[in-house]
Design a protein around this motif. Structure first.
Motif, short mmCIF file in Angstrom:
data_model
loop_
_atom_site.label_atom_id
_atom_site.label_comp_id
_atom_site.label_asym_id
_atom_site.label_seq_id
_atom_site.Cartn_x
_atom_site.Cartn_y
_atom_site.Cartn_z
N ILE A 1 0.76 -1.15 -0.07
CA ILE A 1 0.00 -0.21 0.16
C ILE A 1 0.98 1.36 -0.20
N VAL A 2 0.71 1.96 -1.08
CA VAL A 2 1.51 3.05 -1.09
C VAL A 2 1.44 4.15 0.04
N GLY A 3 2.40 4.54 0.86
CA GLY A 3 2.28 5.49 1.90
C GLY A 3 2.10 4.78 3.19
N SER A 4 2.04 3.41 3.24
CA SER A 4 1.98 2.57 4.52
C SER A 4 2.96 1.62 4.53
N GLN A 5 3.98 2.02 5.16
CA GLN A 5 5.21 0.97 5.15
C GLN A 5 4.87 -0.06 5.87
N GLY A 6 5.24 -1.23 5.16
CA GLY A 6 4.81 -2.60 5.80
C GLY A 6 3.30 -3.15 5.63
N GLU A 7 2.59 -2.33 5.24
CA GLU A 7 1.26 -2.76 4.96
C GLU A 7 0.98 -3.24 3.80
N TYR A 8 0.06 -4.28 3.37
CA TYR A 8 -0.23 -4.97 2.17
C TYR A 8 -1.79 -4.92 1.80
N LEU A 9 -1.99 -5.10 0.72
CA LEU A 9 -3.33 -5.63 0.53
C LEU A 9 -3.13 -6.79 -0.46
N THR A 10 -3.63 -8.10 0.03
CA THR A 10 -3.43 -9.34 -0.42
C THR A 10 -4.66 -9.73 -1.33
N VAL A 11 -4.25 -10.11 -2.66
CA VAL A 11 -5.25 -10.40 -3.86
C VAL A 11 -4.83 -11.83 -3.98
N ALA A 12 -6.06 -12.43 -4.45
CA ALA A 12 -5.92 -13.87 -4.93
C ALA A 12 -6.06 -14.27 -6.27
N THR A 13 -5.24 -14.97 -7.19
CA THR A 13 -5.39 -15.07 -8.52
C THR A 13 -5.07 -16.51 -8.93
N THR A 14 -5.61 -16.79 -9.98
CA THR A 14 -5.32 -18.14 -10.67
C THR A 14 -4.44 -18.09 -11.80
#
Length: 930
Positions: free
Chosen positions: A220-233
């Protein structure tokens, strides 16, 4: 006098001869009425009879005959020959399809083997090679059809890229474009990397497989160490991600509204967008958006005005947009991307996941959803009309279940992508302007444009794409009859033969071809006026009135035939071994609507024996005709060619076989009218082998007396009935076994027949008064008596050649029938004397039926224990049957629901079993004690 047939039936000796003859003589040509007013087999003309018209589903020019073709063509040929012999003006139009992808791939392989390619040759040179290939190999499947005797009008043979058909394709495109029903745009399509073209949804075969669901962490831009997890095939497509979508009400991600993400491995900032389409329950509830490689993503991209980034080339390799992964195959890129994500700590959990993989039906390559600029038809207006004609019954399906299948698909239809990135095919009639970059499509009936219709500049380049093969084949019902018409005045062919009567095809092209013919036919034919200038109704705009969907041909174990399983049956090889007629009859005898055919060689062997039986019957008949001629007895040829009748004072067997023939003709005609090929074939088989060969030929030998003291009138009468019934039987069988019947029929007339072919004679039609039920019931009694005597003779051990006396106890009517025809019984059952008694002596071996009791008088002592055992078993069987009948007849609920004929049958069965039980018990009691 008929010539002798060879002793042995050899199909190979006759089939090539007649196949060549039929084609050479243009035997099945059907000109339009204004040309010759041509007469049909029954003497009616096109002007006073409804024609029977049928189109051959055009096989690919690359094709070879397989069992599906053989079934399809056998069914069409049976119906076509039947209608022609009924006197209907009959037209079966043959042709082949240019098969864009299949043919281009075939020639590309050929030029590749020469060390070059189509691109190296250039478009014009490559197309010349394709035309050369088509001329050399393209007619192979039609040559096979000719060899198998298909009764098509070869003078009307078409190829879907013939000039007149190309004109129709161009006109259809232009009209739809003018009606704002054809458009061009960039959309996600099914892309085949092997064929390197877009393919329709129908050309994609889906298979369920176990795959993976990868979780990827997007910083996540501007949030160090934070992520948004997506799932994909499909992690490789992340290279083309332009956003990540979340549901606006997903409480887990409310704090991320308005945020941006950093696309892993690429470093591009992408937005988080809110979309209610996202499922909060699937995966992580966050979905990557790749508009250029997924149709749902494309729709979201449109809603949120997102860009589209195409990351793959035509061969499914990563292009320059993929940065460090450029040049890699999509699956190699996937592996590298997963490894790189893991190395950077951005790969989350990997789950096993079932998913549906789409493969190209032709190349078997995995389909790549890909943004591509294509041409489309706005299909809904055409679909609405095509739905209406089926709902109103103007087009009917057999089996009827396919109507629902068709309507379901048509109701949920999507716009049709009609462009293909090929060189072989109908090139799209649209020109691109180098000056203003707009498109010019010529007006209806106009030549290629010389200047842009928008800016007037002359630097124009024709569209390189060609039309989907199904676009041109979908127009066949109108294009083969001359559409488009000058001044919109329909041709004589169109007036006469459109709409066609029937389409026989397989389920696999119900949507590819059948639905598209209905859509295009109804759309364009509706605007063609009737011959009198009146407006054409919707019912008269349909391309065909009936659609018969035939079943699959499977192997003997009901497994689908495939090269992988090694169970493919080559019809040509089977034909070489058993003959075309035997293979046709096998398929017909098993062709029941809605039921797959388990093709069994043993059945074909059986029908090869049936053909041999017919051949031997003909030889017997010719032998007797020749013997009769020696003493001055001849049959007037005028007695043949129509349905025979029998005088009231004719011998029973004559009245019976004529009645059976008429009854058989009635059943066969009814069965064919309802597409029950199996019932029709089996009815003919039972009549010809059973009634005619096994019974009538044996009985008629009694009447054929060629001695000096012979009653010549009686012999001539018997011979006339024999010959006329046999000739009519050949005509009855002709649509099913055309070669065998043609050969024997010509022999009957000593090569001087009344017309050129049995196929042009009249089909047997029953006369109600000739269906003599009394003669049939009498012969059933006699057959029953002969069968029982034969069984009893075997039971008591009478040697085959010995004739024995027989005692009969019967009611008056049965007594009279047996007495009047005692000669038949004595000859066929080897009876020395037939005596009628009031009681059968207890000391003899006996048999009982509901209508008579009989005893064979034979000196050999009866095996008392064996007879006791037989009677005991028979009593047990009768008691069981009687108890079952009584139980059902005593069930009020059953009686209230059962049809009247079922109840009557049970009552009759119960009465007969009771009579037989009484007789068997009496016979058991009469046996002497041991």
């Amino acid at each position: 006098m008929p010539h002798d047939l060879p002793k042995a039936y050899d199909p190979t000796a006759i089939e090539d001869k007649w196949a060549e003859y039929w084609v050479k003589e243009n035997l099945f040509a059907q000109p339009a009425p204004a040309t010759t007013g041509s007469d049909s087999a029954e003497g009616g003309s096109l002007d006073d009879r409804s024609p029977f018209t049928i189109l051959l589903p055009p096989p690919n020019v690359t094709g070879r005959l397989h069992m599906g073709h053989m079934l399809n063509q056998t069914e069409m040929d049976i119906l076509t020959r039947w209608h022609r012999m009924k006197g209907d003006p009959t037209l079966w139009v043959p042709g082949t399809d240019h098969a864009g992808i299949a043919t281009q791939m075939m020639v590309e392989k050929q030029v590749a083997s020469e060390g070059t390619s189509r691109t190296a040759l250039g478009r014009e040179a490559f197309l010349t090679r394709v035309w050369d290939w088509k001329k050399l190999y393209g007619g192979a499947i039609l040559d096979q059809m000719k060899r198998l005797g298909a009764s098509v009008d070869w003078q009307r043979e078409y190829f879907t890229m013939d000039e007149n058909l190309s004109v129709a394709v161009r006109e259809a495109f232009v009209r739809l474009y003018e009606q704002d029903l054809i458009y061009r745009g960039a959309y996600v399509v099914n892309w085949c990397p092997g064929c390197q073209t877009a393919v329709s949804d129908l050309e994609v075969v889906h298979e369920e497989t176990l795959g993976k669901l990868w979780e990827i962490r997007y910083p996540i831009v501007g949030s160090q160490g934070e992520y948004l997890t997506v799932a994909t095939t499909r992690p490789e497509t992340m290279l083309g991600d332009v956003a990540v979508a979340i549901h606006p009400e997903d409480e887990r991600y409310l704090h991320l509204h308005g945020k941006k993400l950093l696309l892993p491995l690429v470093g591009r900032e992408i937005p988080i967008v809110l979309d209610e389409w996202v499922s909060r329950d699937f995966g992580t509830g966050a979905v990557k958006i790749t508009p250029a490689h997924d149709p749902n993503d494309f729709a979201m991209g449109q809603r949120h005005q997102l860009p589209s980034i195409n990351i793959m080339d035509d061969t499914a390799h990563i292009n320059a947009q993929g940065g460090a992964y450029a040049g890699l195959d999509r699956y190699e890129a996937r592996k590298r991307i997963i490894d790189d994500l893991a190395a950077e700590g951005l790969l989350g959990t990997i789950h096993d996941h079932k998913l549906s993989i789409g493969r190209c039906d032709r190349s078997k390559d995995v389909i790549e959803p890909r943004l591509s600029t294509q041409w489309f038809i706005k299909i809904q207006p055409l679909a609405d009309r095509a739905i209406e004609v089926v709902e109103q019954g103007h087009v009917k399906f057999t089996p009827e279940q396919y109507k629902k299948t068709y309507l379901n698909w048509m109701t949920n239809i999507h716009d049709w992508c009609i462009s293909r990135q090929l060189w072989w095919g109908h090139r799209i009639p649209a020109w691109h302007c180098a000056a203003c970059h707009k498109i010019t499509v010529p007006k209806s009936g106009q030549p290629d444009p010389s200047a842009c219709s928008h800016c007037g500049q002359s630097e124009l380049t024709q569209e390189t794409d060609v039309l989907d093969t199904w676009f041109s084949s979908g127009l066949l019902p109108i294009s083969v009859f001359g559409w488009p018409f000058k001044n919109n005045q329909p041709s004589i062919d169109f007036q006469t033969f459109y709409p066609t009567s029937l389409l026989v095809t397989g389920f696999d092209i119900l949507f590819f071809w059948v639905a598209r013919m209905i859509m295009l036919g109804c759309w364009f034919a509706k605007d063609v006026p009737e011959a009198d200038g009146s407006e054409r109704t919707l019912a008269r705009s349909v391309p065909f009135k009936d659609v018969y969907i035939h079943a699959l041909v499977r192997d003997a174990n009901r497994e689908k035939m495939s090269k992988t399983k090694g169970n493919v049956i080559d019809p040509i090889e089977i034909v070489k071994q058993y003959g075309t007629d035997a293979v046709r009859f096998t398929l017909a005898s098993m062709a029941s609507p809605g039921t797959d055919i388990a093709f069994n060689i043993a059945r074909t062997e059986g029908y090869r024996a049936f053909a041999n039986k017919i051949w031997n019957a003909a030889r017997f008949l010719f032998m007797n005709v020749d013997r009769a001629a020696e003493i001055g007895i001849t049959v007037d040829p005028a007695a043949l060619g129509s349905m025979p009748t029998a005088a009231n004072d004719a011998p029973l067997e004559a009245r019976w076989i004529v009645a059976e023939l008429h009854k058989t003709a009635a059943e066969v005609n009814a069965s064919l009218a309802n597409y029950r090929y199996d019932d029709a074939a089996n009815t003919i088989y039972q009549f010809f082998w059973g009634s005619f060969c096994d019974w009538y030929l044996e009985i008629v030998k009694l009447r054929l007396d060629f001695s000096e003291t012979a009653d010549k009138a009686a012999t001539k009468s018997a011979l006339t009935t024999l010959l006329s019934v046999f000739e009519a039987s050949l005509r009855l069988l002709s649509p099913f076994m055309p070669f065998l019947t043609e050969e024997i029929w010509h022999a009957i007339y000593d090569e001087n027949p009344p017309t050129t072919s049995i196929a042009l004679t009249s089909y047997p039609t029953a006369i109600g008064s000739a269906q003599n039920e009394d003669a049939i019931s009498q012969m059933v009694l006699i057959q029953s008596l002969i069968v029982e005597i034969r069984a009893l003779r075997k039971e008591v051990g009478v040697e085959e050649k010995i004739s024995t006396p027989v005692l009969i106890r019967a009611d008056d009517r049965t007594h009279q029938t047996f007495a009047a025809n005692s000669t038949i019984v004595e000859r066929l059952a080897r009876v020395s004397e037939l005596s009628f008694v009031s009681e059968i002596p207890d000391s003899t071996g006996k048999r009982s039926t509901p209508h008579f009791d009989l005893s064979v008088i034979y000196e050999r002592e009866i095996d008392i224990p064996a007879e006791r055992e037989r009677l005991t078993k028979e009593i047990a069987k009768l008691e069981k049957g009687l108890a079952s009948a009584e139980r059902q007849l005593g069930n009020e609920a059953f009686l209230a629901k059962a049809p009247a004929n079922i109840v009557e049958g049970l009552k009759k069965q119960e009465s007969e079993n009771r009579q037989l039980l009484t007789k068997a018990q009496a016979a058991l009691e009469a046996l002497p004690a041991q």
